[in-house]
Design a protein around this motif. Structure first.
Motif, PDB file in Angstrom:
ATOM      1  N   VAL A   1      36.808   0.223   9.646  1.00 43.02           N
ATOM      2  CA  VAL A   1      36.726   0.949  10.801  1.00 43.02           C
ATOM      3  C   VAL A   1      36.954   0.360  12.213  1.00 43.02           C
ATOM      4  O   VAL A   1      37.679   0.634  13.062  1.00 43.02           O
TER       5      VAL A   1
ATOM      6  N   VAL B   1      31.675   5.589   6.805  1.00 43.06           N
ATOM      7  CA  VAL B   1      31.071   4.514   6.338  1.00 43.06           C
ATOM      8  C   VAL B   1      29.988   4.690   5.530  1.00 43.06           C
ATOM      9  O   VAL B   1      29.591   4.137   4.375  1.00 43.06           O
ATOM     10  N   GLU B   2      28.991   5.893   5.811  1.00 43.80           N
ATOM     11  CA  GLU B   2      27.942   6.399   5.351  1.00 43.80           C
ATOM     12  C   GLU B   2      28.163   6.935   3.853  1.00 43.80           C
ATOM     13  O   GLU B   2      27.474   6.720   2.827  1.00 43.80           O
TER      14      GLU B   2
ATOM     15  N   THR C   1      34.926   0.723   4.582  1.00 46.44           N
ATOM     16  CA  THR C   1      33.859  -0.327   5.067  1.00 46.44           C
ATOM     17  C   THR C   1      33.772  -0.185   6.516  1.00 46.44           C
ATOM     18  O   THR C   1      34.751   0.158   7.169  1.00 46.44           O
ATOM     19  N   PRO C   2      32.688  -0.789   6.990  1.00 47.56           N
ATOM     20  CA  PRO C   2      32.684  -0.781   8.703  1.00 47.56           C
ATOM     21  C   PRO C   2      33.774  -1.801   9.178  1.00 47.56           C
ATOM     22  O   PRO C   2      34.298  -1.648  10.218  1.00 47.56           O
TER      23      PRO C   2
END
Lengths: 361, 515
Positions: free
Chosen positions: B418, B408-409, B414-415
């Motif tokens: 996840v 994500v970072e 994308t979150p």
């Protein structure tokens, strides 16, 4: 054509219901009568019961014989084969039309940039796999998925109840009886009369005695669902809305504001249309197998599938032409197949013994 | 070209058959046992070579004054019992102990009946049979000038204890699991089924391994045709060795080319007995704790033995949850991609805007994103399975960081993706028996959803339904009793009715009238 293949009464009725719902789930053939379409439906429903009793009578007078065999028995080998060929063409044509309906619907509603042939080929692959696996597998798959039509349709109808406006039904018979009769004419031949296809399937039913009961019950259930559907559409869209919109169920579902249930209609149509195409396809391939006296229908499945794809792309220029044909012309085109030939066969089957006994005297 | 291919396959088939024929005659000829001890030892060494674990102990039966030899394989026998029940009585047997009416001539029957204390022993005159039993852990006594051998059952070797099975954990229910010893496994079943109707039939498979395989069923409940079919298929197996029941599974499978299992397995005796009572046939194989059960139907994938030990409401709820998990784990990524790519309108506008905002700057389409995350997860799973236990923590930490935080970072995923993949992964563990099938279906649906959206998902699901309707397991439809619908048997599928509603005699498989 294997003698072993048999389907249970539940499977038969599920196939019949899926068939009757077919493309009627998105196209409303009685829309000509506007707010009185529901009356047209009821009239056509009763007409359909007459037609189907003729088919059942014909089938029960010739137990364990399919349409091709009945044709040959009653009309003689040459003429019978010719009529059977016409029927096979009719089944393929019907399957191609439903296929095109589905393609047009998918393209119009959400996949506007996908080529038509791609959607149709995807669909045909599924149908072909099912048909190649045989009637039994098709029936069992239908048994798994057709109940979802009822489930989804009831969910949609319940969600739409707040949007039904009963003033949309007025005036009842405002334009007189003529438009209603005209509309009921097209409803009678699409979808009720199309069950003539099942003359090819009936011999595989394992409990022939329950044929009448099964047929009536599924006819009633499917007809009831269609009636609910049309009442819902009239109530939500109004008579003119029903007549103007290309896919009324799709338009009425847009009234649900919180969530868009549109894909549900797509899934319903996928299932019901698939069942209808499968039945027509199997009937056609079984018919050819019977005509050529082959005991396996599978060699004919792939060529027929290719014909089906070509035919469905070629048969209409555009979606409006499709609607015009399905609602206005199909009925006239179907009269010989759905009424004239079956009634003639029935008359011959009653008359033949009488004539024979007289001639022997 | 097709002819070439078929010829090639014919060649493969024939060469395999020839090989197996050659192998079936591993021990040459059916030698008679020689009369002198030296010759007997020669015969043994001819067949077995200078095996280091072959122990030959010469001794004398004093009462008859005849040279004898005790032969056994080191490690396969219980030495203690051999000493006390065979060697001691034979060597200490004195002439004066013999009763007068027995002739003084050496008599094997007399030795078996009156001298040897062992539980089970018999005589044989064939070297072939003797060596077979020797390799199976029996001890053999050869006596000079008799041309016969006494075969004594003294099996005894190290086995694993009966422990709690690792694959099928339960909260409630027996914690015993099968182990690698077929006798122990049979005992575990027999202890739960104290009925003469429980039948077993042994078969030896594998030209090199000579593995014992036992087919078991309950007479009167299991369908006779299924039993015959199982026996027939198992007996036809031609292979050099059976190392695990998976070998048998792949030989008797109805559809070897489907990712869905049509032969079931269990590690728990209570689960196996439950299945036997439903009319299934069990196949035990020496050397593995996994017992096969046939026919195996789709509903069994969402059933566990524990379902029957708890309240029916509880177990019905659990089954629905499992079914829901199956739905989620196969179709959630596909659903997400379809919504993202084609059907924006079905989710609330605000949610869509937030997804779109998060996706800003993500280089890949959501399909690639999903495929990447699925692959990473499968890799982690495999790594977690294969690596030595001691470094397990490292992998799980790295996995959590990679899957959760770093992707994500770094702006690769994308979150929301996840979350989607995590749910997919977790729900995938709820129905472990369908593992591979689920993976295939997940990727298939993802692919179709990426091409034509919800239409693709419907297409994929229906294709899989047709495929499952095509499958059969030992003559029973794979989706029985849901398709074809058999209302009487539906009581124990997606719901479990209370016991007084379940007719035990009529459960799943034995009711084949409708088939």
């Amino acid at each position: 054509m294997k003698a072993k293949v048999q389907i249970s009464t539940i499977q038969f009725s599920v196939l019949l219901m899926g068939f009757l719902l077919g493309s009627t789930m998105i196209i409303v053939p009685g829309s000509y009568a506007k707010q009185d379409a529901w009356i047209a439906y009821i009239i056509a429903w009763f007409g359909g019961i007459l037609l189907f009793s003729a088919y059942v009578l014909l089938a029960s007078r010739h137990p364990r014989k399919n349409l091709v065999q009945i044709n040959r028995l009653l009309l003689g080998r040459g003429l019978g084969s010719f009529v059977s060929l016409l029927y096979i063409w009719y089944f393929i044509h019907l399957a191609a039309l439903v296929l095109r309906n589905f393609g047009e619907y998918t393209l119009t509603i959400n996949l506007d940039q996908t080529p038509l042939w791609f959607v149709i080929v995807c669909y045909v692959i599924t149908v072909t796999y099912s048909v190649r696996s045989g009637l039994e597998v098709t029936a069992r798959t239908a048994e798994l998925i057709v109940p979802f039509i009822f489930l989804f349709q009831i969910v949609i109808t319940l969600a739409l109840i707040p949007h039904v406006d009963f003033s949309n039904f007025k005036p009842v018979m405002g334009d007189g009886i003529t438009p209603i009769l005209k509309a009921s004419f097209s409803v009678l031949f699409f979808p009720f009369g199309e069950t003539v296809v099942f003359l090819m399937i009936i011999p595989f039913l394992n409990q022939q005695k329950k044929l009448n009961k099964t047929y009536s019950l599924s006819f009633f259930l499917a007809g009831l669902l269609l009636l609910i559907l049309i009442v819902k559409d009239i109530g939500v869209l109004g008579g003119y809305g029903l007549d103007r919109k290309m896919f009324p169920p799709h338009m009425s579902i847009k009234h649900i504001s919180a969530i868009n249930l549109d894909p549900l209609i797509g899934v319903i149509f996928f299932i019901s249309g698939g069942t209808k195409i499968c039945v027509c396809f199997i009937a056609a391939s079984l018919g050819i197998a019977q005509l050529t006296e082959s005991n396996d229908h599978r060699p004919f499945v792939l060529p027929l599938a290719i014909i089906l794809v070509g035919l469905s792309i070629w048969v209409y220029e555009s979606a409006p032409e499709m609607m015009h044909w399905a609602i206005e012309i199909w009925g006239y085109y179907s009269i010989p197949f759905q009424v004239i030939i079956p009634i003639t066969l029935l008359i011959i089957s009653y008359a033949k013994p009488v004539i024979q006994t007289r001639s022997t005297k | 070209m097709p002819r070439k291919i078929s010829e090639f396959f014919q060649y493969l088939k024939y060469s395999a058959e020839e090989k197996s024929l050659n192998r079936s005659a591993l021990i040459t000829g059916d030698e008679k046992i020689a009369s002198s001890i030296d010759k007997i030892i020669d015969q043994l060494k001819n067949n077995l070579g200078e095996s280091s674990d072959l122990i030959i102990r010469s001794f004398k039966i004093e009462s008859f004054d005849s040279n004898s030899v005790l032969v056994y394989m080191d490690g396969l026998v219980n030495k203690h019992s051999l000493e006390f029940s065979v060697l001691t009585p034979l060597m200490q047997h004195r002439k004066n102990c013999t009763t007068n009416n027995i002739s003084r001539k050496l008599n094997i029957d007399f030795l078996i009946n009156d001298v040897i204390h062992s539980l089970y022993c018999f005589q044989s005159s064939s070297m072939h049979t003797s060596i077979e039993h020797l390799l199976n852990g029996h001890a053999i006594v050869f006596i000079e000038n008799t041309n016969k051998s006494i075969i004594i059952d003294s099996k005894g070797w190290e086995t694993r204890n009966i422990t709690e099975p690792a694959t099928e954990a339960v909260v409630r229910g027996s914690r015993e699991g099968f182990n690698e010893n077929i006798q122990t496994n049979l005992t575990l079943i027999r202890r739960r089924l104290k009925t003469p109707k429980f039948k077993t039939e042994g078969i030896v498979l594998g030209t090199y391994s000579n593995t014992s395989v036992v087919i078991c069923y309950i007479e009167g409940i299991a369908d006779k045709r299924i039993i015959e079919e199982v026996k027939d298929r198992v007996k036809k197996i031609k292979i050099d060795a059976i190392l695990e029941s998976g070998y048998i599974e792949q030989f008797i499978d109805d559809h070897p080319l489907t990712p869905l299992p049509t032969v079931g397995y269990t590690e728990k005796p209570d689960a196996l007995v439950g299945k036997l009572l439903e009319g299934r046939v069990g196949i035990l194989c020496d050397g593995t704790p996994f017992v096969l059960t046939v026919p195996h139907l789709f509903v069994e994938s969402i059933q566990t033995a524990e379902d029957y030990y708890v309240n029916p409401f509880y177990s019905s709820t659990l089954r629905i949850i499992r079914l829901f998990a199956l739905l989620l784990t196969t179709s959630l990524p596909a659903f997400y991609v379809a919504v993202k790519t084609f059907h924006h309108e079905i989710i609330p506008f605000d949610l869509y805007m937030s997804i779109a905002a998060v996706r800003e700057g993500i280089p890949m389409p959501s399909f690639m994103e999903a495929l990447m995350m699925i692959s990473i997860f499968e890799l982690l799973k495999e790594a977690g399975l294969r690596m030595p236990r001691a470094i397990g923590q490292a992998v799980s930490i790295v996995g959590a960081v990679v899957l959760g935080q770093a992707t994500v970072e770094a702006g690769i995923a994308t979150p929301l993706m996840v979350i989607v993949i995590s749910i997919t992964a977790i729900t995938g563990f709820i129905v472990p028996q369908l593992d591979i099938g689920i993976l295939f279906l997940r990727v298939l649906l993802l692919l179709l959803a990426n091409v034509v959206g919800f239409f693709g998902i419907a297409l994929g699901v229906v294709l899989v339904f047709i495929h499952m309707c095509n499958l059969r397991s030992f003559g029973i439809n794979y989706l029985y009793p849901v398709s074809p619908i058999v209302p009487a048997d539906l009581k124990d599928t997606y719901f479990r009715f209370p016991f007084w509603k379940l007719l035990f005699d009529d459960t799943t498989i034995s009711l084949r009238k409708n088939d």
